[in-house]
Design a protein around this motif. Structure first.
Motif, PDB file in Angstrom:
ATOM      1  N   ALA A 236       7.813   9.124   6.408  1.00 41.77           N
ATOM      2  CA  ALA A 236       7.093   8.054   5.713  1.00 41.77           C
ATOM      3  C   ALA A 236       6.643   8.511   4.334  1.00 41.77           C
ATOM      4  CB  ALA A 236       5.896   7.612   6.544  1.00 41.77           C
ATOM      5  N   GLN A 237       6.143   9.733   4.251  1.00 41.75           N
ATOM      6  CA  GLN A 237       5.671  10.256   2.977  1.00 41.75           C
ATOM      7  C   GLN A 237       6.776  10.244   1.929  1.00 41.75           C
ATOM      8  OE1 GLN A 237       2.996  13.994   2.070  1.00 41.75           O
ATOM      9  NE2 GLN A 237       5.039  14.726   2.543  1.00 41.75           N
ATOM     10  N   ASP A 238       7.953  10.709   2.287  1.00 40.03           N
ATOM     11  CA  ASP A 238       9.072  10.726   1.338  1.00 40.03           C
ATOM     12  C   ASP A 238       9.419   9.310   0.891  1.00 40.03           C
ATOM     13  OD1 ASP A 238       9.181  13.454   1.593  1.00 40.03           O
ATOM     14  OD2 ASP A 238      10.894  13.475   2.960  1.00 40.03           O
ATOM     15  N   HIS A 239       9.432   8.389   1.845  1.00 39.48           N
ATOM     16  CA  HIS A 239       9.750   6.990   1.535  1.00 39.48           C
ATOM     17  C   HIS A 239       8.720   6.398   0.577  1.00 39.48           C
ATOM     18  CE1 HIS A 239      11.343   2.958   2.306  1.00 39.48           C
ATOM     19  NE2 HIS A 239      10.106   2.545   2.553  1.00 39.48           N
ATOM     20  N   ILE A 240       7.462   6.656   0.827  1.00 34.53           N
ATOM     21  CA  ILE A 240       6.370   6.102   0.024  1.00 34.53           C
ATOM     22  C   ILE A 240       6.405   6.646  -1.396  1.00 34.53           C
ATOM     23  CG2 ILE A 240       3.845   6.145  -0.218  1.00 34.53           C
ATOM     24  CD1 ILE A 240       3.797   6.109   2.936  1.00 34.53           C
ATOM     25  N   LEU A 241       6.606   7.945  -1.537  1.00 33.46           N
ATOM     26  CA  LEU A 241       6.634   8.561  -2.868  1.00 33.46           C
ATOM     27  C   LEU A 241       7.806   8.047  -3.704  1.00 33.46           C
ATOM     28  CD1 LEU A 241       5.705  12.231  -1.906  1.00 33.46           C
ATOM     29  CD2 LEU A 241       4.272  10.611  -3.163  1.00 33.46           C
ATOM     30  N   GLN A 242       8.922   7.775  -3.061  1.00 40.63           N
ATOM     31  CA  GLN A 242      10.084   7.245  -3.778  1.00 40.63           C
ATOM     32  C   GLN A 242       9.800   5.887  -4.400  1.00 40.63           C
ATOM     33  OE1 GLN A 242      13.337   7.161  -0.984  1.00 40.63           O
ATOM     34  NE2 GLN A 242      13.246   9.377  -0.619  1.00 40.63           N
ATOM     35  N   LEU A 243       8.822   5.185  -3.858  1.00 42.85           N
ATOM     36  CA  LEU A 243       8.507   3.829  -4.321  1.00 42.85           C
ATOM     37  C   LEU A 243       7.355   3.804  -5.323  1.00 42.85           C
ATOM     38  CD1 LEU A 243       8.905   2.055  -0.879  1.00 42.85           C
ATOM     39  CD2 LEU A 243      10.470   1.914  -2.830  1.00 42.85           C
ATOM     40  N   GLY A 244       6.863   4.969  -5.716  1.00 37.11           N
ATOM     41  CA  GLY A 244       5.846   5.019  -6.766  1.00 37.11           C
ATOM     42  C   GLY A 244       4.418   4.924  -6.272  1.00 37.11           C
ATOM     43  N   ILE A 245       4.213   5.029  -4.978  1.00 36.99           N
ATOM     44  CA  ILE A 245       2.862   5.019  -4.413  1.00 36.99           C
ATOM     45  C   ILE A 245       2.380   6.462  -4.306  1.00 36.99           C
ATOM     46  CG2 ILE A 245       1.475   4.459  -2.378  1.00 36.99           C
ATOM     47  CD1 ILE A 245       3.555   2.225  -1.811  1.00 36.99           C
ATOM     48  N   THR A 246       1.211   6.727  -4.874  1.00 35.43           N
ATOM     49  CA  THR A 246       0.685   8.086  -4.872  1.00 35.43           C
ATOM     50  C   THR A 246      -0.546   8.240  -3.981  1.00 35.43           C
ATOM     51  OG1 THR A 246      -0.557   7.567  -6.895  1.00 35.43           O
ATOM     52  CG2 THR A 246       1.592   8.628  -7.165  1.00 35.43           C
ATOM     53  N   HIS A 247      -1.104   7.131  -3.521  1.00 34.56           N
ATOM     54  CA  HIS A 247      -2.299   7.176  -2.683  1.00 34.56           C
ATOM     55  C   HIS A 247      -2.239   6.023  -1.692  1.00 34.56           C
ATOM     56  CE1 HIS A 247      -6.964   6.683  -2.375  1.00 34.56           C
ATOM     57  NE2 HIS A 247      -6.529   7.498  -1.444  1.00 34.56           N
ATOM     58  N   VAL A 248      -2.483   6.322  -0.417  1.00 34.18           N
ATOM     59  CA  VAL A 248      -2.449   5.305   0.633  1.00 34.18           C
ATOM     60  C   VAL A 248      -3.733   5.362   1.435  1.00 34.18           C
ATOM     61  CG1 VAL A 248      -1.334   4.580   2.789  1.00 34.18           C
ATOM     62  CG2 VAL A 248       0.062   5.319   0.855  1.00 34.18           C
ATOM     63  N   ILE A 452     -13.773  -7.850  -6.412  1.00 34.07           N
ATOM     64  CA  ILE A 452     -12.743  -6.856  -6.690  1.00 34.07           C
ATOM     65  C   ILE A 452     -11.769  -6.841  -5.523  1.00 34.07           C
ATOM     66  CG2 ILE A 452     -12.298  -4.370  -6.845  1.00 34.07           C
ATOM     67  CD1 ILE A 452     -14.890  -4.147  -8.468  1.00 34.07           C
ATOM     68  N   ILE A 453     -10.509  -7.133  -5.795  1.00 35.28           N
ATOM     69  CA  ILE A 453      -9.474  -7.153  -4.760  1.00 35.28           C
ATOM     70  C   ILE A 453      -8.773  -5.801  -4.719  1.00 35.28           C
ATOM     71  CG2 ILE A 453      -7.260  -8.139  -4.070  1.00 35.28           C
ATOM     72  CD1 ILE A 453      -8.187 -10.807  -5.155  1.00 35.28           C
ATOM     73  N   ALA A 454      -8.689  -5.237  -3.526  1.00 29.74           N
ATOM     74  CA  ALA A 454      -7.892  -4.032  -3.304  1.00 29.74           C
ATOM     75  C   ALA A 454      -6.568  -4.477  -2.691  1.00 29.74           C
ATOM     76  CB  ALA A 454      -8.617  -3.077  -2.372  1.00 29.74           C
ATOM     77  N   ALA A 455      -5.474  -4.241  -3.387  1.00 27.30           N
ATOM     78  CA  ALA A 455      -4.179  -4.751  -2.939  1.00 27.30           C
ATOM     79  C   ALA A 455      -3.385  -3.690  -2.186  1.00 27.30           C
ATOM     80  CB  ALA A 455      -3.367  -5.259  -4.122  1.00 27.30           C
ATOM     81  N   LEU A 504      -6.789   0.777 -10.508  1.00 29.66           N
ATOM     82  CA  LEU A 504      -8.216   1.044 -10.661  1.00 29.66           C
ATOM     83  C   LEU A 504      -9.051   0.397  -9.559  1.00 29.66           C
ATOM     84  CD1 LEU A 504     -10.740   2.038 -12.128  1.00 29.66           C
ATOM     85  CD2 LEU A 504     -10.491   0.116 -13.723  1.00 29.66           C
ATOM     86  N   ASP A 505      -8.824  -0.890  -9.306  1.00 28.86           N
ATOM     87  CA  ASP A 505      -9.644  -1.580  -8.314  1.00 28.86           C
ATOM     88  C   ASP A 505      -9.381  -1.049  -6.907  1.00 28.86           C
ATOM     89  OD1 ASP A 505     -10.570  -2.970 -10.454  1.00 28.86           O
ATOM     90  OD2 ASP A 505      -9.784  -4.923  -9.847  1.00 28.86           O
ATOM     91  N   ALA A 506      -8.137  -0.675  -6.642  1.00 27.35           N
ATOM     92  CA  ALA A 506      -7.817  -0.066  -5.349  1.00 27.35           C
ATOM     93  C   ALA A 506      -8.509   1.287  -5.206  1.00 27.35           C
ATOM     94  CB  ALA A 506      -6.310   0.090  -5.205  1.00 27.35           C
ATOM     95  N   ALA A 507      -8.547   2.060  -6.292  1.00 32.35           N
ATOM     96  CA  ALA A 507      -9.227   3.360  -6.264  1.00 32.35           C
ATOM     97  C   ALA A 507     -10.719   3.178  -6.015  1.00 32.35           C
ATOM     98  CB  ALA A 507      -8.990   4.103  -7.574  1.00 32.35           C
ATOM     99  N   TYR A 508     -11.303   2.172  -6.672  1.00 36.63           N
ATOM    100  CA  TYR A 508     -12.726   1.877  -6.468  1.00 36.63           C
ATOM    101  C   TYR A 508     -12.994   1.539  -5.002  1.00 36.63           C
ATOM    102  CZ  TYR A 508     -17.078  -0.816  -6.520  1.00 36.63           C
ATOM    103  OH  TYR A 508     -18.330  -1.293  -6.243  1.00 36.63           O
ATOM    104  N   MET A 512     -12.507   6.464  -4.793  1.00 40.13           N
ATOM    105  CA  MET A 512     -11.718   7.479  -5.487  1.00 40.13           C
ATOM    106  C   MET A 512     -11.571   7.187  -6.977  1.00 40.13           C
ATOM    107  SD  MET A 512     -10.784   9.823  -3.250  1.00 40.13           S
ATOM    108  CE  MET A 512      -9.313  10.605  -3.886  1.00 40.13           C
ATOM    109  N   ASP A 513     -12.282   6.188  -7.497  1.00 39.01           N
ATOM    110  CA  ASP A 513     -12.110   5.807  -8.894  1.00 39.01           C
ATOM    111  C   ASP A 513     -12.626   6.847  -9.865  1.00 39.01           C
ATOM    112  OD1 ASP A 513     -14.493   4.788  -7.552  1.00 39.01           O
ATOM    113  OD2 ASP A 513     -15.099   4.032  -9.507  1.00 39.01           O
ATOM    114  N   ASP A 514     -13.355   7.854  -9.382  1.00 45.52           N
ATOM    115  CA  ASP A 514     -13.796   8.929 -10.271  1.00 45.52           C
ATOM    116  C   ASP A 514     -12.691   9.925 -10.559  1.00 45.52           C
ATOM    117  OD1 ASP A 514     -13.706   9.893  -7.676  1.00 45.52           O
ATOM    118  OD2 ASP A 514     -15.470  11.178  -7.907  1.00 45.52           O
ATOM    119  N   SER A 515     -11.574   9.846  -9.808  1.00 42.74           N
ATOM    120  CA  SER A 515     -10.543  10.870  -9.994  1.00 42.74           C
ATOM    121  C   SER A 515      -9.115  10.325 -10.066  1.00 42.74           C
ATOM    122  CB  SER A 515     -10.614  11.901  -8.858  1.00 42.74           C
ATOM    123  OG  SER A 515     -10.359  11.289  -7.613  1.00 42.74           O
TER     124      SER A 515
END
Length: 562
Positions: A236-248, A452-455, A504-508, A512-515
């Motif tokens: 799953a990790q390999d699949h997710i990274l290939q799609l440009g997602i860095t945080h789940v 604030i919507i987290a998508a 940004l809103d997803a990080a908030y 995790m929006d501080d980093s």
């Protein structure tokens, strides 16, 4: 003279340090980059840049081409006119389940029962070594009859081994007779609390089990081994990274799953940032809460959120409604967690200092959750809203129009998945009627009031690709451009709003929006390189964007040159 030598030596040393720093930096140039900065929500600032400087995994500077002269010794990386975005965040997915699905028969998108059964039969013929034939992804709503299948469909092709096929939304399962037999499910078996055994005219189980009834089969299936769990997560990790997602945000992780993430992190094999929601149904919940919120120094792993379970899904009519289904007038749907337990769990999780993430598809659990959040504020004289706690309602899918403002008043974050709307639009209004649909998938209503919507995607319920989500959020269309004007287009997001909800809103919403979430100085250098510029594309083509490279903390973790 001695003072002059000292000054000269000090200046030389400072120059050497600066030179060493510059040499350690990586400078990316010749691209068009976009990022947000500042506070989450509507106040966020959107800007473009063409040079990014990274050192020790973090952003040290960004700007235009003139910035290059400040880093003459930096290692240059020419991106050849590509587009650069902050790494995308999926606010609600299921990592282990995705990996397991990648190892099973995939039934997603098959538009008739016959072809679905044929694919299961072919898979079984190719895997004689399997004790159970397991798959996922069937969806009767895209079949011509839109009727549930039955055990006989599977018995005709596989009768010697148990078969278990999970519906696309994971809120219904389809079993053959062998699986029902092993589970001891007969006409005399009572429906469990929060579940339903679908029966035929004679009272016999058809093979379709809804929500909690699925556990009757799942409890007797071979347990996943530690090795299989680790393999699933890595796939799953390999699949997710290939799609440009860095945080789940992994929505509902067992104690075993948390242990696996910790081990992978210790071994250095967890390359994806994971924010694990503890499963609220795990027997070890109280002990896990007592351990407190965990956040690794490198921000790869965070455990500070609890996934609580409200109801089922709309497609299987397991979502709990205040009034009966429009297309099934004797059915209200199901509550997975009994109402009296919801109140207890809310208090326990909140008092432990963890985020609450409550799954609510139907309007009943959405209202129930809001009522419970309101009780928290009522019991604290100094608490007017819960913004500081960033509690969330996952999906917020069918909400009474009058309940939408309560999200803002109480400080509750709606965590929503744009592709749910375009996947459900063929049946959602049939389920809830034209009045209740006004509060369904209501992104614009939430945004206009300042929520604030987290998508996210809710993968593997939906496909993982975040550009499918961005496309759906902006167009309210499927990838065939249907419907032409969009489905209830007045609820669409702008592209900037959609991108913010995945960054940004997803990080908030993940604390995790501080980093992460933006490419601001001092934050981790999580970014992706694209083959197309979304700001220059027609909205209908957003889903066609491909990710060429993915970087986490300045390290390239995926690269596809085409």
């Amino acid at each position: 003279m001695k003072n002059w030598h000292l000054i000269t030596y000090t200046g030389a040393l400072l120059g050497l340090l600066l030179s060493s720093s510059a040499m350690a930096a990586d400078l990316y140039h010749n691209f068009t980059g976009y990022t947000f900065s500042g506070k989450p929500g509507a106040e966020a600032q959107f800007s473009s840049f063409s040079v990014l400087v990274v050192e020790d995994g973090k952003v040290v500077a960004k700007g235009d081409k003139d910035l290059k002269q400040d880093y003459p010794e930096a290692t240059l990386h020419n991106l050849y006119g590509r587009t650069l975005l902050p790494g995308l965040i999926d606010s609600h997915g299921h990592i282990q389940t995705l990996g397991e699905n990648l190892m099973q028969v995939d039934l997603r998108g098959i538009n008739n029962r016959t072809a679905t059964v044929a694919k299961v039969a072919n898979y079984a013929d190719s895997h004689h070594e399997l004790e159970w034939v397991i798959g996922r992804g069937w969806n009767q709503e895209i079949w011509p009859t839109r009727e549930y299948p039955n055990r006989q469909d599977l018995d005709d092709v596989i009768s010697d081994r148990p078969v278990w096929l999970t519906r696309v939304d994971a809120h219904a399962g389809w079993a053959n007779s062998k699986a029902l037999q092993l589970a001891g499910i007969t006409a005399d078996t009572e429906d469990p609390d929060g579940g339903q055994i679908i029966r035929d005219a004679d009272g016999e189980p058809t093979g379709i089990l809804i929500d909690a009834a699925m556990q009757l089969v799942q409890d007797i299936m071979p347990a996943i081994t530690d090795e299989q769990r680790a393999e699933a997560v890595k796939l799953a990790q390999d699949h997710i990274l290939q799609l440009g997602i860095t945080h789940v945000l992994d929505a509902g992780v067992s104690a075993k799953g948390l242990e696996n993430f910790r081990q992978m992190h210790a071994e250095g094999t967890l390359n994806l940032r994971v924010n694990a929601m503890i499963s609220g149904s795990d027997p070890a919940l109280t002990e896990l809460l007592a351990e407190g919120v965990y956040r690794s120094e490198d921000d790869i792993l965070r455990i500070g959120n609890v996934k609580l379970y409200g109801d089922g899904a709309l497609g299987s009519r397991g979502a709990r409604l205040i009034e009966p289904y429009t297309d099934d007038e004797e059915n209200l749907g199901l509550l997975i967690t009994p109402e009296e337990q919801v109140a207890k769990l809310f208090r326990e999780v909140h008092e432990a200092g963890f985020q609450i993430s409550y799954h609510a598809i139907g309007d009943y659990p959405n209202r129930l959750a809001l009522d419970e959040f309101e009780k928290i504020t009522a019991n604290d004289d100094e608490l007017t809203d819960l913004s500081a706690f960033r509690h969330r309602i996952e999906h917020a899918q069918i909400v009474q129009v009058k309940d939408i403002p309560r999200f803002k008043t109480l400080g509750i974050i709606p965590s929503m998945q744009p592709t749910h709307a375009t996947s459900d639009m063929n049946m959602a209004e049939d389920r809830v009627g034209n009045e209740r649909i006004a509060g369904a998938y209501a992104w614009r209503s939430f945004l206009d009031q300042g929520s604030i919507i987290a998508a996210g995607s809710d993968f593997p319920v939906e496909l993982t690709n975040p550009f499918y989500g961005l496309h759906a959020a902006v167009t309210r269309q499927d990838r065939n451009n249907d419907p032409v004007e969009g489905w209830y287009p007045d609820q669409a997001m702008t592209f900037a709003e959609a991108l913010r909800s995945f960054t940004l809103d997803a990080a908030y919403a993940a604390f995790m929006d501080d980093s992460i979430g933006t490419l601001e100085e001092g934050k981790w250098a999580d970014f992706i390189v694209l083959d197309k510029d979304p700001m220059k594309l027609e909205s209908k083509d957003l889903w066609r964007i491909k990710v060429l490279s993915t970087y986490i903390a300045g390290e390239r973790v995926h690269h596809s040159p085409k």
